[in-house]
Enzyme design. Structure first.
Site, short mmCIF file in Angstrom:
data_model
loop_
_atom_site.label_atom_id
_atom_site.label_comp_id
_atom_site.label_asym_id
_atom_site.label_seq_id
_atom_site.Cartn_x
_atom_site.Cartn_y
_atom_site.Cartn_z
N ASP A 67 13.81 -3.74 8.20
CA ASP A 67 15.14 -4.69 6.91
C ASP A 67 16.75 -3.49 7.00
OD1 ASP A 67 13.89 -2.15 6.22
OD2 ASP A 67 12.46 -3.53 4.60
N HIS A 137 4.81 -4.58 -1.89
CA HIS A 137 5.74 -5.74 -1.05
C HIS A 137 5.57 -4.82 0.46
CE1 HIS A 137 10.01 -2.88 -2.05
NE2 HIS A 137 8.81 -2.24 -1.40
#
Ligand code: F6R
Length: 249
Positions: A67, A137
């Site tokens: 990410d 997450h």
């Protein structure tokens, strides 16, 4: 899922790094999926040492990061691009063309997510390194994000922004959005190593291992992957009630 409970952060890092090193020796042109945050820094330190000792080379290695923040320049010290240079890439012989991190400077961020997705499908990771958020997450797939998501632009939860505020001078400075691999992209890796330390991760680790498989616990989908190694310290394992087992790999 294979679970190793090690004593502390250093043991966790050493064990995870040893698995990565073995895989790199077996396949010098390995494709690695990489994570940022505090959890993998110890692994990267051991990889740098293995490179300096002549055990491994990154010359043929390709990397794909999970990410990147949206809204800060790629040259910002807390961008994940800067982070990766600082903690790994600047210290090893990797070819900079083989490094892939979503480009936060891109004008159309949705186009960028699609481009990244194409790259990810064409370059299946041999091994993905993961951390886990306190809210379970993985990457920046926050609770509630669809399991069928591929690389996409996501809004960071307030919990995640608060947890990451330690890297910035104030909470306001923490970006609100990020581009992340989707769960589908993460699950596409042949092998996954997830590391977690500290009692703030204990609940997420328990839910990942024993919880119901649900979008509310993104890491629970890892139960469906055929080759996941979870390496945690005693504190992160608090709710698992298992014996310490961190054998030399
Ligand atoms: C990082 C990432 C996140 C982190 C997670 C844990 O690229 O995708 O999922 O792995 O937020 O962060 P740390 O390791 O800082 O506790």
């Amino acid at each position: 899922m294979k679970i190793y409970k090690c004593k502390d952060y250093d043991e966790v890092s050493k064990k995870a790094a040893n698995i990565v090193i073995q895989n790199m020796i077996q396949k010098p042109n390995i494709i690695l999926g990489l994570a940022t945050g505090s959890s993998p820094i110890g692994i990267y330190n051991y990889l740098i040492k293995a490179y300096q000792d002549g055990l491994i080379s990154f010359k043929e290695v390709k990397t794909y990061n999970l990410d990147e923040y949206v809204g800060i320049d790629k040259l910002h010290p807390q961008s994940y691009s800067s982070f990766m240079n600082r903690v790994l890439f600047d210290h090893v012989d990797i070819n900079k063309n083989n490094i892939h991190i979503p480009n936060s400077n891109s004008i159309d961020i949705n186009d960028l997510a699609n481009e990244y997705n194409k790259l990810l499908f064409g370059n299946q990771r041999d091994l993905q390194i993961l951390g886990i958020g306190e809210n379970a997450h993985i990457g920046f797939n926050e609770p509630g994000s669809s399991v069928s998501n591929q690389s996409f632009v996501t809004k960071l939860s307030e919990e995640t922004r608060k947890a990451n505020a330690r890297f910035f001078s104030s909470l306001e400075e923490v970006p609100k959005y990020a581009v992340t691999m989707g769960i589908k992209n993460i699950m596409f890796s042949k092998k996954i190593i997830l590391v977690a330390t500290g009692n703030n991760k204990a609940k997420a680790v328990y839910n990942m291992v024993y919880g119901k498989i649900t979008e509310e616990v993104p890491a629970s989908f890892l139960q469906l992957h055929p080759d996941v190694v979870v390496i945690i310290d005693e504190e992160a394992a608090l709710e698992l009630h298992m014996e310490t087992e961190c054998l030399e790999f």
